[in-house]
Design an enzyme around this catalytic site. Structure first.
Site, PDB file in Angstrom:
ATOM      1  N   LYS A  40     -63.535   4.983  61.282  1.00  9.20           N
ATOM      2  CA  LYS A  40     -63.495   4.989  63.511  1.00  9.20           C
ATOM      3  C   LYS A  40     -61.798   5.831  62.958  1.00  9.20           C
ATOM      4  CE  LYS A  40     -60.788   1.152  61.652  1.00  9.20           C
ATOM      5  NZ  LYS A  40     -58.977   0.813  62.262  1.00  9.20           N
ATOM      6  N   ASP A  42     -64.888  -2.347  65.793  1.00  4.62           N
ATOM      7  CA  ASP A  42     -63.951  -1.616  64.670  1.00  4.62           C
ATOM      8  C   ASP A  42     -63.140  -0.155  65.678  1.00  4.62           C
ATOM      9  OD1 ASP A  42     -61.384  -1.979  63.051  1.00  4.62           O
ATOM     10  OD2 ASP A  42     -62.471  -0.710  61.658  1.00  4.62           O
TER      11      ASP A  42
END
Length: 330
Positions: free
Chosen positions: A190, A243
Site C-alpha cells: 500500500k 490500509d
C-alpha cells in the site's frame, strides 16, 4: 502488561499511547536523549506527535537494555531497511518468550524478506513469537483518540489474542488473524500504491483515476499475496483495502505526501527535504518489484512507481505507459 516500544517516531509514539491507555506499563526507546527526556518529564513527543499527551505509565530511555528489561511485549517501529542491522545489536537483550510485535511495513532490499522473516532470522526468535500489526493506522488520528481498527496477525492464536487485549481501548479496536503473510504484504504494497496516488493528485487527475489506482493496486497486491501463500480474503479486509484506502486518501499519510512532491516534478532528494519523513514505499518499490518478478507476478503500478522514483521517468510518461500496455481481462 509490561511493554517496550523501540522507536519514537509518530507510529511508535502512537502505539505506545495505545498500550498506555489500555493499561500497560510502557518504556519507549529513543535514540536521542532530548526525546527520551521529553517523554519522561513532559509525557509528550512534540517532534513526532505535536499536542499529544501520553499516559503517566509511559516513560522513555536511550538504554535499550533498560527499555526491554523484563518486557512481555516488545514492539519495533524503526525504518524497515534498518531493521536487520539494528537487530544484530539488539536481539540478545530480548527476554525469553517475549512477544515481538512488528509495526514496520516494508520488504527488505536484497533478501526480499518480510519484516517478520527478518526478525525471526536475525533475532533468533520462533515465528510464533512474532506478531504483525497492520491496518488503516494513520498515527496522528490514533493519537487524537479517533475510532480506529487494526489487525493483529500471528501464527499463534493465543499470542495474537494477548496482544489484542493489550491494545483494546475505546478508540482502538484490534481484530486477530493468522495470515501473517497477507497482512505484511498489504502493509508493504500500500505504501507504493500511495506514492502513485499522490502523484495522481499533483497531476490533477480526478476521482476515476484515483479509484482505479486503489482498485488495481489492490489487485496487484492480492496477486502477489496469493502467489506467496496468503489468504486472498485478507486483502478485502483492514490490512488490505482498509490500509490502502487510508494511505491513499489521507493528506496525513507520508507516502501519499511524498508522491505529491514527485508528481510536481521534484527529485527524491527534494521530496525528502520537503516531507522530513521516511516514505517506506520509495525503497520498497524496488524490493516489491523484484519479489513480484521472482514469483512471476505482474505489478504494473509498482513497476512504474519504481521507474519514477529510481530511473527519473516523468510521472506523466508513467501514466501513459500504464494506460497503453497490452489489454487484458480484469
Amino acid at each position: 502488561m509490561k511493554a517496550a516500544v523501540i522507536g519514537s517516531g509518530s507510529w511508535g509514539t502512537a502505539f505506545a499511547k495505545v498500550l498506555g491507555d489500555a493499561g500497560s506499563t510502557v518504556t519507549m526507546w529513543a535514540r536521542r536523549e532530548s526525546v527520551a527526556t521529553e517523554i519522561r518529564e513532559r509525557h509528550g513527543n512534540e517532534g513526532s506527535l505535536p499536542g499529544v499527551r501520553l499516559a503517566e505509565s509511559v516513560t522513555a530511555t536511550t538504554d535499550l537494555a533498560e527499555a526491554v528489561g523484563a518486557a512481555e511485549l516488545i514492539a519495533i517501529a524503526v525504518p524497515s531497511q534498518t531493521l536487520r542491522g539494528n537487530l544484530a545489536d539488539w536481539a540478545g537483550l530480548f527476554p525469553a518468550d517475549s512477544t515481538v510485535v512488528s509495526l514496520m511495513k516494508g520488504i527488505e532490499l536484497g533478501t526480499l524478506k518480510r519484516m517478520s522473516e527478518v526478525i525471526v532470522e536475525t533475532a533468533g526468535v520462533a515465528p510464533d513469537r512474532v506478531v504483525v500489526v497492520s491496518g488503516p493506522n494513520v498515527a496522528p488520528e490514533i493519537a487524537a483518540g479517533q475510532p480506529t481498527t487494526t489487525v493483529v496477525a500471528c501464527s499463534d492464536e493465543g499470542r495474537a489474542k494477548q496482544v489484542q487485549h493489550a491494545l483494546a481501548t475505546p478508540y482502538f479496536r484490534p481484530y486477530t488473524s493468522d495470515d501473517v503473510i497477507g497482512c505484511e504484504l498489504g502493509g508493504a504494497c500500500k505504501n507504493v500504491i500511495a506514492l502513485a496516488y499522490g502523484m495522481a493528485v499533483s497531476l490533477g487527475l480526478g476521482d476515476n483515476t484515483r479509484a482505479s489506482l486503489i482498485t488495481r493496486g489492490l489487485a496487484e497486491t492480492a496477486r502477489l499475496g496469493v502467489a506467496l501463500g496468503a489468504d486472498p480474503l485478507t486483502f478485502a479486509g483492514l490490512a488490505g483495502l482498509g490500509d490502502l484506502v487510508a494511505s491513499c486518501s489521507s493528506p496525513l499519510a507520508r507516502n501519499r505526501k511524498f508522491g505529491e512532491h514527485l508528481g510536481r516534478g521534484e527529485t527524491l532528494e527534494q521530496a525528502q527535504v520537503a516531507t522530513r519523513q521516511t516514505a517506506e514505499g520509495v525503497k520498497s518499490c524496488l524490493s516489491i518489484r523484484d519479489l513480484a518478478r521472482a514469483n512471476g507476478v505482474e505489478m504494473p503500478i509498482v513497476e512504474q512507481v519504481e521507474r519514477v522514483c529510481h530511473e527519473g521517468v516523468d510521472p506523466r510518461v508513467a501514466v501513459k505507459l500504464l494506460m497503453t500496455r497490452e489489454m487484458k481481462p480484469e
